[in-house]
Design an enzyme around this catalytic site. Structure first.
Site, mmCIF file in Angstrom:
data_model
loop_
_atom_site.group_PDB
_atom_site.id
_atom_site.type_symbol
_atom_site.label_atom_id
_atom_site.label_comp_id
_atom_site.label_asym_id
_atom_site.label_seq_id
_atom_site.Cartn_x
_atom_site.Cartn_y
_atom_site.Cartn_z
ATOM 1 N N TYR A 165 0.698 -0.843 -0.436
ATOM 2 C CA TYR A 165 -0.206 0.198 0.101
ATOM 3 C C TYR A 165 0.836 1.356 0.124
ATOM 4 O O TYR A 165 0.648 1.943 -0.780
ATOM 5 C CB TYR A 165 -0.840 -0.395 1.338
ATOM 6 C CG TYR A 165 -1.901 1.246 1.591
ATOM 7 C CD1 TYR A 165 -3.114 0.885 0.982
ATOM 8 C CD2 TYR A 165 -1.795 2.272 2.529
ATOM 9 C CE1 TYR A 165 -3.461 3.145 0.696
ATOM 10 C CE2 TYR A 165 -2.449 3.325 2.407
ATOM 11 C CZ TYR A 165 -3.608 3.249 1.679
ATOM 12 O OH TYR A 165 -4.781 4.727 1.923
ATOM 13 N N LYS A 169 1.146 4.312 -2.729
ATOM 14 C CA LYS A 169 1.689 5.398 -2.634
ATOM 15 C C LYS A 169 1.992 6.436 -2.790
ATOM 16 O O LYS A 169 2.194 7.617 -3.344
ATOM 17 C CB LYS A 169 0.856 5.915 -1.436
ATOM 18 C CG LYS A 169 -1.017 5.361 -0.904
ATOM 19 C CD LYS A 169 -2.208 5.643 -1.994
ATOM 20 C CE LYS A 169 -3.547 5.008 -1.508
ATOM 21 N NZ LYS A 169 -4.266 5.396 -2.554
HETATM 22 N N1 LIG Z 1 -9.943 6.011 5.217
HETATM 23 C C1 LIG Z 1 -8.620 7.099 4.929
HETATM 24 O O1 LIG Z 1 -8.307 6.904 6.386
HETATM 25 C C2 LIG Z 1 -7.243 7.023 4.498
HETATM 26 C C3 LIG Z 1 -6.397 7.756 4.927
HETATM 27 C C4 LIG Z 1 -5.436 7.946 3.417
HETATM 28 C C5 LIG Z 1 -5.278 7.286 2.237
HETATM 29 N N2 LIG Z 1 -7.141 7.426 2.143
HETATM 30 C C6 LIG Z 1 -7.533 6.953 0.476
HETATM 31 O O2 LIG Z 1 -8.274 8.098 0.266
HETATM 32 C C7 LIG Z 1 -9.230 7.632 -1.101
HETATM 33 C C8 LIG Z 1 -9.956 7.094 -0.548
HETATM 34 O O3 LIG Z 1 -10.971 6.274 0.823
HETATM 35 P P1 LIG Z 1 -12.118 5.763 1.328
HETATM 36 O O4 LIG Z 1 -11.170 5.447 2.613
HETATM 37 O O5 LIG Z 1 -12.682 7.022 1.005
HETATM 38 O O6 LIG Z 1 -12.193 4.284 0.743
HETATM 39 P P2 LIG Z 1 -13.260 4.220 0.249
HETATM 40 O O7 LIG Z 1 -14.366 4.162 1.980
HETATM 41 O O8 LIG Z 1 -12.861 2.124 1.287
HETATM 42 O O9 LIG Z 1 -14.143 3.980 -0.692
HETATM 43 C C9 LIG Z 1 -13.579 3.978 -2.109
HETATM 44 C C10 LIG Z 1 -14.136 3.668 -3.016
HETATM 45 O O10 LIG Z 1 -13.307 3.362 -3.966
HETATM 46 C C11 LIG Z 1 -14.278 2.433 -4.789
HETATM 47 N N3 LIG Z 1 -13.234 2.007 -5.675
HETATM 48 C C12 LIG Z 1 -12.487 0.363 -4.991
HETATM 49 N N4 LIG Z 1 -12.263 -0.167 -6.007
HETATM 50 C C13 LIG Z 1 -11.980 0.539 -6.859
HETATM 51 C C14 LIG Z 1 -11.785 0.206 -8.211
HETATM 52 N N5 LIG Z 1 -10.768 -0.672 -8.887
HETATM 53 N N6 LIG Z 1 -11.883 1.222 -9.174
HETATM 54 C C15 LIG Z 1 -13.001 1.477 -8.943
HETATM 55 N N7 LIG Z 1 -13.082 2.106 -7.638
HETATM 56 C C16 LIG Z 1 -13.115 1.401 -6.951
HETATM 57 C C17 LIG Z 1 -14.985 2.437 -4.572
HETATM 58 O O11 LIG Z 1 -16.255 1.294 -4.604
HETATM 59 P P3 LIG Z 1 -16.172 -0.289 -5.247
HETATM 60 O O12 LIG Z 1 -15.817 -0.554 -3.875
HETATM 61 O O13 LIG Z 1 -18.450 0.517 -5.823
HETATM 62 O O14 LIG Z 1 -16.215 -0.260 -6.534
HETATM 63 C C18 LIG Z 1 -15.681 3.475 -3.733
HETATM 64 O O15 LIG Z 1 -16.309 4.353 -3.788
HETATM 65 C C19 LIG Z 1 -7.762 5.950 -1.763
HETATM 66 O O16 LIG Z 1 -6.926 6.209 -2.461
HETATM 67 C C20 LIG Z 1 -7.244 5.376 0.295
HETATM 68 O O17 LIG Z 1 -6.048 4.926 -0.186
HETATM 69 C C21 LIG Z 1 -8.051 7.635 2.921
#
Ligand SMILES: NC(=O)c1ccc[n+]([C@@H]2O[C@H](COP(=O)([O-])OP(=O)(O)OC[C@H]3O[C@@H](n4cnc5c(N)ncnc54)[C@H](OP(=O)(O)O)[C@@H]3O)[C@@H](O)[C@H]2O)c1
Length: 260
Positions: A165, A169
């Protein structure tokens, strides 16, 4: 002052915008005036989120399912956005996963398989690069635009089981800088948002599969001692997507509540 952040008449694509941070970003961009392409792998989820944000904001939404980890699905996805709107002004490469097979389970280095390595990098790095490569020249030909790559605080600091991961990134951080250099001449700005802990499904998965108490540990690692609400990303995405950041490119901004 309002004009600095105004996106009226603009078109944005936000990958992974059916829930979590992407959904909040899509809502914020629409509230600022943009039409938004809502994306995820499920057509039903895209349609539901698009309808929900359209009802809140009154903006035009285009639900477009696409697996951004599938190199061959991306050109048609981009073409459909251009067919509908004729332009893309903002691309947010937000879709990302921690472990493509098992939610947010850790993957110690000794247990990384070729399949998981390829799949995670396809979603977190190859897809964003392909999308940006297809869209940037068209943005440039239309006068310019903004690309925002969503990475993670995990790109800066390792953690047990987080090698794949974090490396994916960190790779996207590097591409942000290279893209910014290659595309500055066509007025395409490229920046990174690196989130800290936000309360989304990814965080809930980590709590379930990575480590019970994960969200408390993540909160304790911030100066503010808390996990953020997804809507707290909106100010940052509006800054990078709009003229408010017209002289900012190749940068990354940590949105972490204070993590070092
Ligand atoms: N939440 C945190 O604390 C956090 C911290 C650091 C970084 N991030 C980053 O922020 C971003 C969003 O994270 P989040 O926490 O909002 O994630 P999340 O709640 O798991 O949502 C992920 C989104 O991406 C979609 N997705 C997953 N795989 C995909 C694919 N192969 N093609 C198209 N869409 C896809 C999912 O929809 P489907 O599953 O329906 O495809 C969903 O809409 C990510 O890049 C993550 O690494 C998050």
């Amino acid at each position: 002052m309002h004009e600095l952040f105004d996106l009226t008449g603009k078109v944005a694509i936000v990958t992974g915008s059916t829930r979590g941070l992407g959904k909040s970003m899509a809502k914020g961009l629409a509230q600022a005036g943009a039409a938004v392409v809502i994306n995820g792998r499920s057509a039903e989820a895209c349609a539901a989120t698009a309808a929900e944000i359209a009802a809140i904001t009154g903006r035009e939404m285009l639900p477009l399912a696409c697996d951004v980890g599938d190199w061959n699905q991306i050109p048609a996805f981009v073409d459909q956005a251009y067919d509908r709107f004729g332009r893309v002004d903002v691309l947010v490469n937000n879709a990302g996963v921690n472990n493509p097979d098992l939610g947010s389970s850790p993957i110690p280095v000794t247990q990384i398989t070729s399949e998981v390595f390829d799949r995670l990098f396809a979603i977190n790095l190859k897809g964003p690069v392909r999308l940006a490569a297809l869209i940037a020249p068209r943005m440039g030909a239309a006068g310019g635009g903004a690309i925002i790559n969503v990475t993670s605080f995990g790109a800066y600091r390792g953690g047990i089981g987080l090698g794949l991961y974090g490396a994916s990134k960190a790779g996207l951080h590097m591409f942000t800088k290279v893209m910014a250099e290659e595309w500055a001449g066509m007025n395409v700005r490229v920046n990174t948002i690196a989130p800290g802990p936000f309360m989304t499904d990814m965080m809930a998965d980590a709590e379930r599969n990575l480590l019970p108490g994960f969200s408390d540990i993540a909160a304790a690692a911030t100066l503010q001692k808390r996990v953020a609400h997804p809507d707290e990303i909106i100010g940052t995405i509006l800054y990078f997507a709009s003229n408010a950041s017209s002289f900012v490119t190749g940068e990354d901004l940590k949105v972490t509540g204070g993590m070092f």
